[in-house]
Design an enzyme around this catalytic site. Sequence first.
Site, PDB file in Angstrom:
ATOM      1  N   HIS A 234      18.394   2.646  45.523  1.00  0.00           N
ATOM      2  CA  HIS A 234      18.712   3.566  44.446  1.00  0.00           C
ATOM      3  C   HIS A 234      17.749   4.736  44.561  1.00  0.00           C
ATOM      4  O   HIS A 234      16.530   4.539  44.608  1.00  0.00           O
ATOM      5  CB  HIS A 234      18.573   2.890  43.081  1.00  0.00           C
ATOM      6  CG  HIS A 234      19.015   3.755  41.941  1.00  0.00           C
ATOM      7  ND1 HIS A 234      18.378   3.778  40.736  1.00  0.00           N
ATOM      8  CD2 HIS A 234      20.018   4.640  41.852  1.00  0.00           C
ATOM      9  CE1 HIS A 234      18.972   4.646  39.944  1.00  0.00           C
ATOM     10  NE2 HIS A 234      19.976   5.179  40.593  1.00  0.00           N
ATOM     11  N   ASP A 235      18.281   5.960  44.620  1.00  0.00           N
ATOM     12  CA  ASP A 235      17.419   7.102  44.926  1.00  0.00           C
ATOM     13  C   ASP A 235      16.281   7.260  43.923  1.00  0.00           C
ATOM     14  O   ASP A 235      15.174   7.675  44.293  1.00  0.00           O
ATOM     15  CB  ASP A 235      18.224   8.397  45.067  1.00  0.00           C
ATOM     16  CG  ASP A 235      19.174   8.679  43.912  1.00  0.00           C
ATOM     17  OD1 ASP A 235      19.097   7.986  42.879  1.00  0.00           O
ATOM     18  OD2 ASP A 235      20.000   9.599  44.049  1.00  0.00           O
TER      19      ASP A 235
END
Length: 466
Positions: A234-235
């Site tokens: 997840h960025d």
Amino acid sequence: MMKAVIAIDLGASSGRVMVGYLNNKKIELEEFHRFQNQQVMHGNESCWDLYSILEEIKVGINKVVATGVEITSLGIDTWGVDFVLLDKFGKHLGEFVSYRDARTQGVQEKLQEDNHLLRQDIYHTTGIQFLPFNTINQLKAINDQQPHWYSDIDTLLFIPDYLNYKLSGVKHCEYTNASTSQLLDCKEKVWNKALINACGAKMNWFLPPKFPNRIIGQYHLNDIQIPVCSVASHDTASAVAATPITNEKMAYLSSGTWSLLGVESYEPYTSELAYQYNLTNEGGVDGRYRVLKNIMGLWLLQRIKAENPSLTFQDITSLARQAKPFRYVLNPNDNDFLNPTSMTQAIKRWFRQRDLEAPETLSEVIRCIYDSLVLTYDKVLTELAEVTGKPISELRIVGGGNQDQFLNQLCADVCQIRVSTEPTEASALGNVINQFIASNIISSLEEGRQIIDASSNVKKFHGKTY
């Protein structure tokens, strides 16, 4: 010898293939390939063009390999909640529908009604902020539509896991992205059967979530093999991993299309107060939690800029300075701003629907966005301190939005807090240090953060009193 990894960082509007180098305890990033990531319409659905993204990723990898750089591994980080459904042969089913698609409108309420679920119970189980596009609601929407391929579903992969699968042939589920789904028990870090059943999905579609920073397979390019690393995919998890959090009184703001404002914790906060404030407890590296609030962020300004292509970001801040401050304030998280045809008209309409005076000039609209964002930041910082019982005295702003000096100073002024900035390429750098940890090039997240801090040009902002 200089160590190098490929960090593939995919955002809502662009993707980059970058190489991170560790040289004499300093990290350097070099961009090899950048490409647009625009949503496309298939029928009446707003979708990601994952085939194009995959081809662009391969183009970027080829560019890196062509230089002769010795690559230790590659890793991918992307946005959360979205997924791909596969049949038993590994073929994708349906379109690659985006979280900005309208299919989840009203679905949260229907999910609760159909299953006699209380919002509080969902929250206390998952610790996840209620957003209309959470994975649980997307799956409920698909279940209610019952497309012709529904009975063929065999596996669910989140976007970065799907891209890793297309590169390596290995199906895997990474924890930080899985945690955004509102289907994971936040304390036990396992899938919650009752919620999976409630949205019409099946437990056997879901692979067990695994902590990040592990090699899961190989990408074969002619006679070269590049290890594929499952990073904090997840960025925001990667961005927070790259944030030099030095003490428990420091909050972070990952500033980009979304503003992710929160604190790092070794325990989730799912109290009644946390529920009322709609805080989220997303997964982080080493099983930590990102206790934060998702705020619509610079998306509003990005859409204004798209409507006025001649404007530079410098023009935007100049226009903001010309307007009277705090005359117009809205809720940036209102669903009206999720994907409007015109952001300018959506903002004006928001005020008129409430019988409020609306901003008229472009300068007033832009200033309204800035003021609304920083007042929301101030409110969330107060809520975080109240829920955790820990005062917050410093804010570290990372991500592309930290280049907006006007916004940084406004944060310091309104929140009356010490603000420091950098790194700008937070998601990519988090991706890089996660790979270094997986390959035992560095020993821990703390070491990685120290290296990033020493490699950054940190700027500080102090609040002005009026």
